[in-house]
Write an enzyme that holds these catalytic residues in place. Structure first.
Site, mmCIF file in Angstrom:
data_model
loop_
_atom_site.group_PDB
_atom_site.id
_atom_site.type_symbol
_atom_site.label_atom_id
_atom_site.label_comp_id
_atom_site.label_asym_id
_atom_site.label_seq_id
_atom_site.Cartn_x
_atom_site.Cartn_y
_atom_site.Cartn_z
ATOM 1 C CG LEU A 79 34.067 38.912 33.482
ATOM 2 C CD1 LEU A 79 33.509 40.254 33.928
ATOM 3 C CD2 LEU A 79 34.377 38.925 31.993
ATOM 4 C CB ALA A 80 40.558 38.355 34.494
ATOM 5 C CD GLU A 81 41.648 39.352 38.682
ATOM 6 O OE1 GLU A 81 42.552 38.620 39.112
ATOM 7 O OE2 GLU A 81 41.631 39.799 37.522
ATOM 8 C CB THR A 82 34.033 39.177 40.417
ATOM 9 O OG1 THR A 82 33.624 38.542 39.205
ATOM 10 C CG2 THR A 82 32.841 39.889 41.039
ATOM 11 C CG HIS A 121 41.382 44.476 35.514
ATOM 12 N ND1 HIS A 121 41.967 43.367 36.087
ATOM 13 C CD2 HIS A 121 40.139 44.081 35.108
ATOM 14 C CE1 HIS A 121 41.125 42.352 36.024
ATOM 15 N NE2 HIS A 121 40.024 42.746 35.442
#
Length: 267
Positions: free
Chosen positions: A44-47, A74
């Site tokens: 994902l874009a960020e963890t 986010h």
């Protein structure tokens, strides 16, 4: 060993909207290599990873599939959502300690979560940067920008929302820039401005909704529009709505979130 994991859609009130973030609460920190491997596997874009620190606070870190980043909106919202609705339901305030961005408080009022982030105003790109400006404009695959500024990212300003929506980026060319590209334009109706965000060099072709970019967008549009409270929309395929407020050298970023997934990772 096993590890809890949650996936939360942030800056939206419906599943499959906004920006998905993986959230992994830790009792103690895992090695950095494992944190990066987990983020890559989540894809994902960020963890976001957080662990207890102090009496009631947490240390928070964010990873894209390829690197650790210094600020992420986010995934901070998603982390606060997990704490305030699942781990410590009824909590109305949490503070996250971070390595670069300092302490980031998040408050909750009903379904609305408000991030308190540092303002990061943009500055003019040096006057002798004509080739750089041409490269950025060409990589974005759209019309001629009205202006190009720089903060953490290149902020590329267009005259209207249609120009931003119609961009056809060359992600290979964008990945060769020394910064990510944030594009923006005036909005209409209830939305003061719109944006898109491209960071292919960090493993993110186009981010669905990017809280941290609004640390730069909010002071810019606040000054340009003569307002301290604004509403913004990110024009990605998933889309997202953010409520913003200038508070001195801070930016208050508000939005909602929904839980998509809860599970266990086995290591």
């Amino acid at each position: 060993m096993s590890q809890r994991i949650y996936q939360v859609d942030a800056f939206t009130d419906i599943v499959f909207g906004g920006n998905p973030a993986a959230v992994m609460p830790l009792d103690t920190w895992l090695p950095d290599r494992m944190l990066q491997d987990l983020a890559a596997e989540n894809n994902l874009a960020e963890t976001a990873f957080f662990a207890p620190e102090g009496q009631d606070g947490y240390r928070l870190r964010w990873f894209t599939p390829t690197t650790e980043v210094d600020l992420c909106g986010h995934a901070t919202l998603a982390s606060a959502f997990v704490i305030m609705t699942i781990l410590r339901p009824g909590t109305e305030r949490v503070e996250f300690a971070t390595q670069v961005a300092g302490t980031l408080p998040v408050t909750r009022s009903g379904d609305l979560f408000t991030l308190n982030f540092p303002s990061r105003p943009a500055e003019a790109v040096p006057a002798d940067s004509d080739q750089l400006k041409a490269d950025i404009a060409a990589a974005l695959g759209g019309g001629t920008p009205a202006d190009i500024l720089v903060a953490r990212d290149y902020m590329v300003v267009y005259d209207d929302a249609a120009s931003v929506a119609g961009l056809a980026p060359d992600f290979s060319a964008l990945s060769r820039l020394d910064r990510a590209a944030l594009v923006t334009a005036p909005g209409s109706g209830e939305v003061d401005f719109v944006s898109r965000y491209f960071a292919p060099s960090h493993g993110i072709a186009e981010d669905p909704v990017t809280g941290s970019t609004h640390c730069t967008l909010t002071p810019y549009w606040g000054e340009r529009l003569g307002k301290t409270e604004l509403v913004a929309r990110q024009l990605s395929k998933r889309g997202g709505l953010l409520k913003l407020k200038l508070a001195g050298d801070r930016v208050l970023i508000s939005g909602t979130a929904v839980l998509y997934l809860e599970g266990t990772v086995y290591l």
